[in-house]
Scaffold this motif. Structure first.
Motif, PDB file in Angstrom:
ATOM      1  N   UNK A 191      32.489  42.355  21.662  1.00 27.89           N
ATOM      2  CA  UNK A 191      31.332  43.095  22.178  1.00 27.89           C
ATOM      3  C   UNK A 191      30.919  42.473  23.511  1.00 27.89           C
ATOM      4  N   UNK A 192      31.530  42.946  24.589  1.00 26.95           N
ATOM      5  CA  UNK A 192      31.236  42.430  25.922  1.00 26.95           C
ATOM      6  C   UNK A 192      29.786  42.687  26.287  1.00 26.95           C
ATOM      7  N   UNK A 193      29.158  41.695  26.932  1.00 26.59           N
ATOM      8  CA  UNK A 193      27.751  41.843  27.317  1.00 26.59           C
ATOM      9  C   UNK A 193      27.494  41.130  28.649  1.00 26.59           C
ATOM     10  N   UNK A 194      26.249  41.168  29.087  1.00 30.16           N
ATOM     11  CA  UNK A 194      25.888  40.606  30.394  1.00 30.16           C
ATOM     12  C   UNK A 194      26.189  39.124  30.494  1.00 30.16           C
ATOM     13  N   UNK A 195      26.051  38.405  29.386  1.00 31.13           N
ATOM     14  CA  UNK A 195      26.355  36.980  29.399  1.00 31.13           C
ATOM     15  C   UNK A 195      27.814  36.711  29.727  1.00 31.13           C
ATOM     16  N   UNK A 196      28.707  37.519  29.158  1.00 30.74           N
ATOM     17  CA  UNK A 196      30.136  37.388  29.469  1.00 30.74           C
ATOM     18  C   UNK A 196      30.398  37.665  30.946  1.00 30.74           C
ATOM     19  N   UNK A 197      29.832  38.752  31.440  1.00 34.90           N
ATOM     20  CA  UNK A 197      30.058  39.155  32.834  1.00 34.90           C
ATOM     21  C   UNK A 197      29.541  38.097  33.800  1.00 34.90           C
ATOM     22  N   UNK A 198      28.414  37.490  33.460  1.00 34.28           N
ATOM     23  CA  UNK A 198      27.858  36.413  34.290  1.00 34.28           C
ATOM     24  C   UNK A 198      28.822  35.229  34.339  1.00 34.28           C
ATOM     25  N   UNK A 199      29.328  34.830  33.173  1.00 35.17           N
ATOM     26  CA  UNK A 199      30.267  33.712  33.097  1.00 35.17           C
ATOM     27  C   UNK A 199      31.520  33.980  33.927  1.00 35.17           C
ATOM     28  N   UNK A 200      32.101  35.157  33.758  1.00 33.29           N
ATOM     29  CA  UNK A 200      33.346  35.492  34.452  1.00 33.29           C
ATOM     30  C   UNK A 200      33.128  35.592  35.965  1.00 33.29           C
ATOM     31  N   UNK A 201      32.035  36.185  36.365  1.00 33.83           N
ATOM     32  CA  UNK A 201      31.737  36.341  37.791  1.00 33.83           C
ATOM     33  C   UNK A 201      31.542  34.981  38.456  1.00 33.83           C
ATOM     34  N   UNK A 202      30.780  34.113  37.802  1.00 33.78           N
ATOM     35  CA  UNK A 202      30.514  32.795  38.377  1.00 33.78           C
ATOM     36  C   UNK A 202      31.775  31.945  38.419  1.00 33.78           C
ATOM     37  N   UNK A 203      32.591  32.037  37.366  1.00 32.47           N
ATOM     38  CA  UNK A 203      33.843  31.279  37.325  1.00 32.47           C
ATOM     39  C   UNK A 203      34.781  31.714  38.450  1.00 32.47           C
ATOM     40  N   UNK A 204      34.881  33.020  38.670  1.00 33.79           N
ATOM     41  CA  UNK A 204      35.796  33.542  39.691  1.00 33.79           C
ATOM     42  C   UNK A 204      35.436  33.043  41.079  1.00 33.79           C
ATOM     43  N   UNK A 205      34.157  32.800  41.337  1.00 33.53           N
ATOM     44  CA  UNK A 205      33.728  32.299  42.652  1.00 33.53           C
ATOM     45  C   UNK A 205      34.272  30.903  42.926  1.00 33.53           C
ATOM     46  N   UNK A 206      34.669  30.206  41.881  1.00 36.60           N
ATOM     47  CA  UNK A 206      35.074  28.802  42.021  1.00 36.60           C
ATOM     48  C   UNK A 206      36.582  28.595  41.914  1.00 36.60           C
ATOM     49  N   UNK A 207      37.352  29.669  41.799  1.00 41.01           N
ATOM     50  CA  UNK A 207      38.811  29.536  41.723  1.00 41.01           C
ATOM     51  C   UNK A 207      39.472  30.743  42.392  1.00 41.01           C
ATOM     52  N   UNK A 208      40.773  30.638  42.629  1.00 39.56           N
ATOM     53  CA  UNK A 208      41.517  31.760  43.230  1.00 39.56           C
ATOM     54  C   UNK A 208      41.940  32.770  42.174  1.00 39.56           C
ATOM     55  N   UNK A 209      42.389  32.272  41.018  1.00 39.35           N
ATOM     56  CA  UNK A 209      42.875  33.135  39.945  1.00 39.35           C
ATOM     57  C   UNK A 209      42.216  32.721  38.634  1.00 39.35           C
ATOM     58  N   UNK A 210      41.664  33.703  37.927  1.00 41.02           N
ATOM     59  CA  UNK A 210      40.948  33.422  36.693  1.00 41.02           C
ATOM     60  C   UNK A 210      41.680  34.047  35.504  1.00 41.02           C
ATOM     61  N   UNK A 211      42.000  33.215  34.537  1.00 42.51           N
ATOM     62  CA  UNK A 211      42.679  33.668  33.321  1.00 42.51           C
ATOM     63  C   UNK A 211      41.737  33.503  32.134  1.00 42.51           C
TER      64      UNK A 211
END
Length: 311
Positions: A191-211
């Protein structure tokens, strides 16, 4: 380079069990006997048959492959792509996109150097050739004798890995080859929610490729009970891949992603602030390999368990 020098060089490399790639300029292909791959352009390939007084047909190709004891002829054909002729009588055609050519000087050197480099890094034959072809496209659009910069090579790999059908393991190898910073995060993402999207968005800012390392259905049941997940694995994968910034999804069956983190050895491990860094699965592995662990402050009042419980 004289014929004797070519032959002695090939012998020296074979004695040391080194793979041999030749860019032939001699019409007598037997000079290159023992090479793993002989890489002529189309004109040079036809000249092999003229020199041997052979008709150009499949039987003659097999005869030359046997005479030279080579694994394959890699025939570059400019805008018409690449033909791979193997000793088992198999032929592989690799097309090439049509581009405006400014100068072909240096294209052959670029091709054989990138091709040999990719194979040396255990990239399969076809994908090695496709990447080498893309490198040539970049070089022939430059003025005079030109080289491929590392930044350009990095861009080629990034674009090549945008192919959604490419295996994620291969993408990881290629990203590492061009020193792209790889980050991973893990979870059930049930059940994807805003908390997940926040985590993924912030993580992507700190790396080139996010898995995203994703718990399988059975893994979730071990952790959260028989009534979970609410959303089955296939759908969870599809939803994650729709999110901008997610470059790959890997599934693991165990309770924790320790094993898969050890396999990938990412540069950064991300996790939400409801966890402490040293308690994370993979923490020691990441630190021992020179990577970092980053805790991302989570949004309050967002968790799959809470949202499911409110239904």
């Amino acid at each position: 380079m004289t014929d004797n020098l070519i032959k002695s060089s090939i012998k020296a490399f074979k004695d040391k069990k080194k793979p041999i790639f030749t860019d032939p300029k001699n019409k007598n292909v037997e000079v290159y006997k023992g090479s793993n791959f002989i890489c002529p352009n189309l004109k040079e390939f036809y000249e092999f048959f003229e020199y041997q007084k052979l008709q150009f047909n499949n039987n003659s190709i097999l005869k030359l492959l046997k005479k030279t004891n080579t694994d394959a002829f890699i025939v570059t054909k400019g805008s018409k792509g690449i033909t791979v002729l193997l000793r088992n009588n198999k032929k592989i055609e690799i097309p090439q996109e049509d581009v405006n050519v400014y100068d072909v000087t240096g294209a052959g050197d670029t091709f054989i150097s990138i091709f040999s480099y990719m194979l040396s890094k255990n990239i399969d034959l076809v994908n090695s050739l496709k990447i080498a072809s893309l490198a040539c496209i970049k070089v022939v659009q430059k003025k005079h004798t030109a080289v491929l910069s590392f930044t350009e090579f990095q861009k080629i790999i990034e674009e090549f890995c945008e192919n959604k059908y490419l295996d994620i393991d291969l993408k990881i190898i290629l990203w590492k080859l061009v020193k792209l910073k790889i980050g991973v995060t893990n979870g059930c993402f049930d059940v994807l929610h805003s908390g997940h999207l926040h985590l993924l968005s912030d993580a992507k800012k700190k790396c080139d490729k996010l898995i995203v390392l994703l718990n399988s259905d059975s893994s979730i049941r071990k952790i959260k009970g028989k009534n979970r997940p609410m959303i089955k694995l296939g759908k969870r994968i599809s939803l994650l891949k729709m999110i901008k910034g997610v470059d790959g999804v890997e599934v693991f069956e165990e309770k924790t992603p320790e094993k898969i983190i050890t396999k990938i050895l990412p540069d950064i491990l991300f996790k939400g602030s409801d966890y402490k860094a040293k308690e994370l699965a993979g923490y020691k592995t990441i630190k021992d390999s020179g990577g970092t662990v980053k805790i991302i402050k989570k949004l309050k009042n967002f968790s799959s368990t809470q949202l499911i419980g409110q239904r």
